[in-house]
Design a protein around this motif. Structure first.
Motif, PDB file in Angstrom:
ATOM      1  N   THR A   1       5.426   3.708   0.658  1.00 23.30           N
ATOM      2  CA  THR A   1       5.154   2.311   0.297  1.00 23.30           C
ATOM      3  C   THR A   1       5.454   1.410   1.488  1.00 23.30           C
TER       4      THR A   1
ATOM      5  N   THR B   1       0.852  -1.193   0.000  1.00 20.74           N
ATOM      6  CA  THR B   1       0.000   0.000   0.000  1.00 20.74           C
ATOM      7  C   THR B   1       0.884   1.237   0.000  1.00 20.74           C
ATOM      8  N   ARG B   2       0.236   2.371  -0.282  1.00 22.54           N
ATOM      9  CA  ARG B   2       0.914   3.668  -0.226  1.00 22.54           C
ATOM     10  C   ARG B   2      -0.016   4.703   0.399  1.00 22.54           C
TER      11      ARG B   2
ATOM     12  N   ASP C   1      -3.936   4.809   1.704  1.00 24.98           N
ATOM     13  CA  ASP C   1      -4.754   3.787   1.042  1.00 24.98           C
ATOM     14  C   ASP C   1      -4.617   2.450   1.756  1.00 24.98           C
ATOM     15  N   ASN C   2      -5.729   1.788   2.012  1.00 20.32           N
ATOM     16  CA  ASN C   2      -5.713   0.494   2.684  1.00 20.32           C
ATOM     17  C   ASN C   2      -5.945  -0.672   1.723  1.00 20.32           C
ATOM     18  N   GLU C   3      -6.472  -0.381   0.520  1.00 22.94           N
ATOM     19  CA  GLU C   3      -6.781  -1.450  -0.430  1.00 22.94           C
ATOM     20  C   GLU C   3      -5.508  -2.010  -1.043  1.00 22.94           C
ATOM     21  N   GLY C   4      -4.667  -1.123  -1.584  1.00 21.35           N
ATOM     22  CA  GLY C   4      -3.374  -1.530  -2.102  1.00 21.35           C
ATOM     23  C   GLY C   4      -3.429  -2.532  -3.236  1.00 21.35           C
TER      24      GLY C   4
ATOM     25  N   VAL D   1      -2.285   5.039  -7.112  1.00 22.54           N
ATOM     26  CA  VAL D   1      -2.793   5.363  -5.779  1.00 22.54           C
ATOM     27  C   VAL D   1      -2.089   6.602  -5.241  1.00 22.54           C
ATOM     28  N   SER D   2      -0.751   6.590  -5.345  1.00 20.31           N
ATOM     29  CA  SER D   2       0.060   7.710  -4.874  1.00 20.31           C
ATOM     30  C   SER D   2       1.448   7.590  -5.488  1.00 20.31           C
TER      31      SER D   2
END
Length: 345
Positions: free
Chosen positions: A43, A7-8, A11-14, A36-37
């Motif tokens: 990361t 993840t980054r 964000d929790n989905e990753g 995401v980012s």
């Protein structure tokens, strides 16, 4: 195999990244992270899924953006592809029994499993104490054994010898155990199991037995006697099993014989003495795709004809689920490979 959840930012989905993977697959995963980012400093590894249940605890602080870390993770994943169930249990205990300060330590310990022993089912102090007494490692007269405090015996052994408890038992350095135990463990090693059945006419029931390989001539002779046959060609091989993962699905069983199975078992034992050799063998089998068991055996006999290569040299080899591989010389002769079709590079 290891599956990382990356993840980054907040964000929790990753994304999930399976290792080992090709450079293109790794690139796709990080492209999703970029969506995401673009803040690579955020990361993080939130989970690592594998057959070594506690490995995730040791990988959560790995900086996958740091140069070389993904290569180390891929090397660890390839190593774990050759680990059977007991080796995974052992690795869990080895990790907990040592001070781990990063990927280098994890990789080093993964290469040191032969230095450790797993005492099965000794999952706590009391169970360890009972195991030690039952197996004569902490001897007591039989008459007093019902009155022993196994918890104290196990706790004292743990305090003196270290190690760690895992879900399958107690893991400790072999040098901490009596020589008698180590000799027994060595004698019990086998890499393949055959289930054999011999029929002796309609008036008699078939005779079945199991044979662990590699086997010495004396064991082969005793097995023939149990089956009531003179040659193994008179018996049917009904089951073939291996202690290492992937072999049962990668190695074809067509035209298998007890003699050729014993030869492959000896080759597996030999290959297992060299780090990465079993993985190279599986990659070579995926490359060559033999049609017969003898073809797979010939690959083992000619394993020096192959080389595993790094992902940076991907264009020079053949991508398999076990890593990149290439031939060093010309393909082995067709007739020696059991009539299999060779794939050019």
């Amino acid at each position: 195999m290891i599956t990382l959840h990356l993840t980054r930012a907040a964000d929790n989905e990753g994304v999930y990244l399976k290792l080992p993977s090709s450079p293109a697959e790794i690139g796709e995963a990080f492209a999703e992270l970029d969506a995401v980012s673009t803040d690579t400093a955020t990361t993080r590894v939130t989970e690592a899924i594998s057959n070594v249940y506690n490995l995730s605890n040791y990988l959560k602080n790995v900086d996958v953006e740091k140069s070389g870390e993904l290569d180390k993770l891929s090397a660890l994943a390839r190593k774990m592809q050759t680990m059977g169930r007991d080796s995974c249990y052992l690795f869990e205990g080895v990790l907990d029994a040592n001070s781990v300060n990063g990927l280098d330590d994890i990789l080093r310990l993964s290469e040191s499993l032969d230095e450790y022993a797993l005492l099965p089912d000794a999952v706590g102090g009391s169970a360890l104490g009972k195991y030690l007494v039952t197996h004569g490692m902490t001897p007591f007269p039989e008459s007093v054994q019902p009155y022993l405090d196994y918890q104290i015996i196990g706790a004292e052994f743990y305090a003196d010898h270290g190690g760690a408890f895992c879900r399958a038992g107690y893991v400790v350095r072999k040098e901490e155990l009596p020589q008698q135990f180590l000799q027994t463990e060595q004698e019990q090693k086998s890499v393949m199991l055959l289930r054999l059945r011999a029929s002796h006419g309609k008036q008699q029931n078939p005779v079945s037995t199991t044979l662990t390989l590699p086997a010495a001539d004396e064991l082969l002779e005793r097995t023939r006697q149990r089956l009531g046959i003179e040659e193994f060609a008179e018996a049917e091989i009904t089951t073939v099993d291996y202690i290492f993962p992937y072999f049962a699905t990668m190695v074809p069983q067509n035209c298998i014989t007890v003699e050729s199975a014993n030869a492959l078992a000896r080759a597996i034992v030999q290959m297992n003495q060299t780090d990465g050799e079993l993985l190279k063998y599986l990659a070579a089998v995926e490359l060559e795709r033999p049609d017969t068991f003898d073809g797979a055996l010939q690959i083992a006999k000619n394993i020096g004809n192959y080389e595993m290569i790094s992902t940076s040299q991907a264009d020079d080899g053949f991508h398999t689920q076990f890593g990149q591989i290439r031939r060093l010389d010309a393909p082995v002769e067709m007739q020696d490979m059991g009539g299999m079709e060779m794939q050019g590079l």
